[in-house]
Design a protein around this motif. Sequence first.
Motif, PDB file in Angstrom:
ATOM      1  N   THR A 293       0.819  -1.213   0.000  1.00  0.00           N
ATOM      2  CA  THR A 293       0.000   0.000   0.000  1.00  0.00           C
ATOM      3  C   THR A 293       0.854   1.266   0.000  1.00  0.00           C
ATOM      4  N   GLN A 294       2.061   1.136   0.530  1.00  0.00           N
ATOM      5  CA  GLN A 294       2.941   2.305   0.616  1.00  0.00           C
ATOM      6  C   GLN A 294       3.534   2.683  -0.744  1.00  0.00           C
ATOM      7  N   VAL A 295       3.392   1.822  -1.736  1.00  0.00           N
ATOM      8  CA  VAL A 295       3.761   2.222  -3.103  1.00  0.00           C
ATOM      9  C   VAL A 295       2.524   2.378  -3.985  1.00  0.00           C
ATOM     10  N   ILE A 296       1.490   1.593  -3.705  1.00  0.00           N
ATOM     11  CA  ILE A 296       0.276   1.624  -4.530  1.00  0.00           C
ATOM     12  C   ILE A 296      -0.443   2.973  -4.402  1.00  0.00           C
ATOM     13  N   LEU A 297      -0.507   3.498  -3.192  1.00  0.00           N
ATOM     14  CA  LEU A 297      -1.264   4.748  -3.013  1.00  0.00           C
ATOM     15  C   LEU A 297      -0.526   5.976  -3.549  1.00  0.00           C
ATOM     16  N   PRO A 298       0.798   6.112  -3.329  1.00  0.00           N
ATOM     17  CA  PRO A 298       1.469   7.254  -3.960  1.00  0.00           C
ATOM     18  C   PRO A 298       1.397   7.222  -5.492  1.00  0.00           C
ATOM     19  N   LEU A 299       1.262   6.031  -6.049  1.00  0.00           N
ATOM     20  CA  LEU A 299       1.188   5.901  -7.501  1.00  0.00           C
ATOM     21  C   LEU A 299      -0.214   6.234  -8.035  1.00  0.00           C
ATOM     22  N   ALA A 300      -1.193   6.262  -7.147  1.00  0.00           N
ATOM     23  CA  ALA A 300      -2.583   6.434  -7.588  1.00  0.00           C
ATOM     24  C   ALA A 300      -2.899   7.887  -7.889  1.00  0.00           C
ATOM     25  N   ALA A 301      -3.548   8.124  -9.018  1.00  0.00           N
ATOM     26  CA  ALA A 301      -4.028   9.462  -9.343  1.00  0.00           C
ATOM     27  C   ALA A 301      -5.453   9.644  -8.823  1.00  0.00           C
ATOM     28  N   SER A 302      -6.191   8.561  -8.707  1.00  0.00           N
ATOM     29  CA  SER A 302      -7.595   8.648  -8.280  1.00  0.00           C
ATOM     30  C   SER A 302      -7.706   8.965  -6.803  1.00  0.00           C
ATOM     31  N   ASP A 303      -8.883   9.441  -6.437  1.00  0.00           N
ATOM     32  CA  ASP A 303      -9.184   9.785  -5.052  1.00  0.00           C
ATOM     33  C   ASP A 303      -9.702   8.529  -4.338  1.00  0.00           C
ATOM     34  N   LEU A 304      -8.952   8.063  -3.344  1.00  0.00           N
ATOM     35  CA  LEU A 304      -9.326   6.831  -2.640  1.00  0.00           C
ATOM     36  C   LEU A 304     -10.678   6.976  -1.928  1.00  0.00           C
ATOM     37  N   VAL A 305     -10.911   8.124  -1.339  1.00  0.00           N
ATOM     38  CA  VAL A 305     -12.166   8.307  -0.586  1.00  0.00           C
ATOM     39  C   VAL A 305     -13.357   8.297  -1.544  1.00  0.00           C
ATOM     40  N   GLU A 306     -13.177   8.909  -2.699  1.00  0.00           N
ATOM     41  CA  GLU A 306     -14.230   8.889  -3.719  1.00  0.00           C
ATOM     42  C   GLU A 306     -14.520   7.438  -4.133  1.00  0.00           C
ATOM     43  N   ALA A 307     -13.456   6.672  -4.338  1.00  0.00           N
ATOM     44  CA  ALA A 307     -13.622   5.267  -4.740  1.00  0.00           C
ATOM     45  C   ALA A 307     -14.350   4.489  -3.646  1.00  0.00           C
TER      46      ALA A 307
END
Length: 423
Positions: A293-307
Motif C-alpha cells: 500500500t505504501q507504493v500503490i497509493l502514492p502511484l494512484a491518481a484517483s481519489d481513494l475516498v471517492e472510490a
Amino acid sequence: MRVLIIGSGGREHALVWKVKRSALVKKVYCAPGNYGISCDALCIDIPAHDIKRLLAFAVKEKIDLTIVGPEQPLVAGLVDEFEANGLAIFGPNQRAAELEGSKAFAKELMARHKIPSAEFRIFTALEEAQNYVNSARMPLVIKADGLAAGKGVYVCTEKVQALIALHQIMESRVFGQAGSRVVIEEFLTGEELSVLALSDGENLVYLAPAQDHKRIFDGDLGANTGGMGAYAPTPFLDEETFRRIRTEIMEPTIRAMAREDRPYRGVLYAGLILTSEGPRVLEYNCRFGDPETQVILPLAASDLVEAIMACRAGGLANFQWRNHAGAAAGVVIASGGYPERYTTGHPIVGLEGPLEKDVVIFHSGTKAAEGHPVTAGGRVLTVTAWAPDLEAAIARAYRTVGKLTFDGAYYRRDIGARGLRKR
Ligand code: AMP
Ligand code: GLY
C-alpha cells in the motif's frame, strides 16, 4: 468528511497521507497511529483491537468514514459493530473476513469454486497430519489455519522440519487457537506478486499490481518478514496474465463469496504465484497489503475516498481507477535483528529538513520520546519514491534512505531489482 484510519503501521500512514489529499476530506484521525502519523493526522490512543472504544469514539466524533488497516479487527467483527451502529466503514464484515481469518475456509472455498491454488489437505488431529507428512513427498508447505501475524507459514524441504512445524502449531500451540487446524499444501514455484482490488460485493476496481520483498536479506534469502520493500506496477503482469488473474481468480472469488452469502466489500488482496501452469492463489488477505500500500497509493491518481464512497453506494461498475504514469518503489528501514530480536528506543536521525521531490517517508514503528522520534518496532520507516520509470524511482528512494539512520538500522539494497531484470 471526518475520516478515521485504524492501525499504526506504514500502511496506515500511507492511508492517512492519501486520504488527506482527497477534496472530500476535512479532518483525518488515526487510532492509535505512530510518531510519523501524528504529524499528518490527529492520533487517538485506542489500540486497533479495542472495538468497543473505537466504536464509542467514532459515534462521539461523528466520523463519516472509517478505514481499517489490519486484519485482526476485521476478523473480530469490527465492521459488523460499526455497521450495526449506522456508521460508514470500509472493510469486509466478519463472515467475509474469514477469507483471511481461516486458511482452511479459503482453501475449501477455492476448491468448491475451482479457483486455482496449491493442492492441499486439512488436518485437525496431529497424528493424522504426521502420518500424512511421513507418506508425502517433500517439499511441503505447512500453515496454521488462523491468524498468526504473518508467521504461521512453514516452507519445509525436509520431513523433520515439517514434523517440527506440526508440533509447534498443533501441540505447543505457538499461535494459540489459530493452530487447532493446519493446512498442508503442495509447494509451488514461480514469481510472487500482490494484486489488490476494491470490491463493492460485485464489481472490482484494481489498484496497481505490486511485488513485495518478504525475505530479510538481499537476493530473497533468509527469514520471512512482514515485507522489506515493494514496488509497483510489476512488469511480471503482462496483459494476458492479468486477464487470467481477473477472470480465473479475482472475479470468481467475489462471485463465490456472494453465492455463499458472504458478500465481500472492502479490499481483496490476493497473494499470487505465477507458476508454469498459470497464476495460483497463495493466500487471500482481507485488507490493504503492507508494504504494498505504501507504493500503490502514492502511484494512484484517483481519489481513494471517492472510490470507497462509490464502493459503499454499490457504484464501482463505472468507477475508473487511474494511476500516474511511471513507477513507485518503497524501501523499508528495519531495526537490526528484525524479524528476530531487536532493540527499540533509538533516536532517528535525518527526518528533519526538506524531502527530495516525489519522495515520502512513511512511519511504521516510531514513537515520540520527549518530542523526538525514536524507533519503536521491527520495521521502522519506509521511503517511497516515484519517477517516470522503476529504475529512477529506486535510485530516488535509496538517495533518501542514505540520509536516514538510527542505531542498528538495516535495509535491503535490492528492492525492485527483480522488476528491473524482467523489463
Ligand atoms: P502466505 O502468508 O500464505 O502468503 O505465505 C508466506 C509465504 O510463504 C509466501 O509469500 C510464499 O513465499 C510462501 N508460500 C506460501 N504458500 C506456498 C506454497 N504453496 N508454495 C510455495 N511457497 C508458498
Ligand atoms: N505484504 C504482505 C502482507 O501485507 O501480508
